[in-house]
Scaffold this motif. Structure first.
Motif, short mmCIF file in Angstrom:
data_model
loop_
_atom_site.label_atom_id
_atom_site.label_comp_id
_atom_site.label_asym_id
_atom_site.label_seq_id
_atom_site.Cartn_x
_atom_site.Cartn_y
_atom_site.Cartn_z
N ILE A 80 0.89 -1.28 -0.14
CA ILE A 80 0.10 0.13 0.06
C ILE A 80 0.93 1.17 0.01
N VAL A 81 0.57 2.27 -1.21
CA VAL A 81 1.53 3.25 -1.07
C VAL A 81 0.90 4.30 -0.95
N VAL A 82 1.20 5.54 -0.10
CA VAL A 82 0.24 6.68 -0.07
C VAL A 82 1.28 7.98 -0.18
N THR A 83 0.80 8.86 -0.82
CA THR A 83 1.54 9.93 -0.81
C THR A 83 0.80 11.39 -0.79
N PRO A 84 1.25 12.55 -0.07
CA PRO A 84 0.61 13.59 -0.22
C PRO A 84 0.77 14.27 -1.93
N VAL A 85 -0.29 15.06 -2.06
CA VAL A 85 0.15 15.63 -3.64
C VAL A 85 0.67 17.00 -3.23
N PHE A 86 1.87 17.17 -4.01
CA PHE A 86 2.60 18.47 -4.18
C PHE A 86 2.58 18.83 -5.67
N SER A 87 2.35 20.18 -5.83
CA SER A 87 2.44 20.36 -7.34
C SER A 87 1.88 19.65 -8.00
#
Length: 222
Positions: A80-87
């Motif tokens: 499970i891979v989770v990232t915040p959104v930047f640009s």
């Protein structure tokens, strides 16, 4: 059955980590059903590895904690891979982790089920799943879960998010159990390609090269 969660959240508490935990809470027991025990879950917080990830690009090799994280990812039955959104895209820390992983072991994600997820301030960034994350993990030869999960600030506590989490986590669990079962049925060597041969093992010794280049001298006089 091993489930590894990679969270690129930076703050504490983190909505990115919260989304990762909620996905794992559904996927872990579903992956081993109908067996009673849930999957073994390992959470990797990239914020704790930020310095080691940066050093990997200059040193050429991972430090022990990062090498351990790479080994966990490579050994996982599902991710499970989770990232915040930047640009309008994934964070640099998130991308750097998987860049460094692919340099160390380019087949680490080959054939591995991966659930992609992201968090952002507004719903207008939800296409990050299909424009950024899905191409990245397709390039890494992963098996991407059909349903990705994006959670904007207004989604927390609202209807709809729980259903998306449940559907995506269940799809991941089905892929994990199906692919792991197929690998077990095919034998212990199935499921992952053999590691590449070390090219340095094929180097011709320098003395041998010199001997091959030497010009025969004149024949001795009779």
């Amino acid at each position: 059955m091993k489930l590894v969660v990679v969270s690129a959240g930076l703050s504490v508490p983190s909505s990115t980590r919260l989304l990762a935990d909620r996905l794992a809470a559904v996927a872990a027991p579903a992956a081993t059903a109908p067996e009673p025990g849930p999957a073994d879950v390992r959470v990797i917080e990239l914020r704790d590895l930020a310095v080691e990830i940066a050093h990997t690009f200059t040193n050429g090799f991972p430090a022990p904690a990062l090498a351990d994280a790479f080994a966990e990812v490579a050994a996982a039955d599902g991710l499970i891979v989770v990232t915040p959104v930047f640009s309008a895209s994934y964070s640099g820390l998130f991308k750097s982790f998987f860049d460094a992983l692919s340099v160390t072991d380019e087949d680490a994600l080959t054939g591995k089920p991966v659930l992609i997820a992201a968090t952002g301030g507004t719903a207008r960034h939800s296409l990050v799943l299909d424009h950024a994350l899905r191409p990245l993990f397709a390039y890494l030869k992963a098996v991407i879960v059909p349903t990705g999960v994006y959670a904007a600030s207004e989604d927390w506590g609202a209807e709809g998010l729980d259903a998306r989490i449940g559907r995506a986590a269940t799809e991941l669990a089905a892929l994990m159990s199906g692919l792991s079962g197929a690998a077990r049925a095919s034998g212990p060597s199935a499921g992952r390609p053999l590691p590449k041969r070390d090219s340095f093992e094929e180097v011709t010794p320098f003395a041998e090269r010199l001997a091959a280049l030497s010009v025969p001298g004149p024949s001795p006089a009779p």
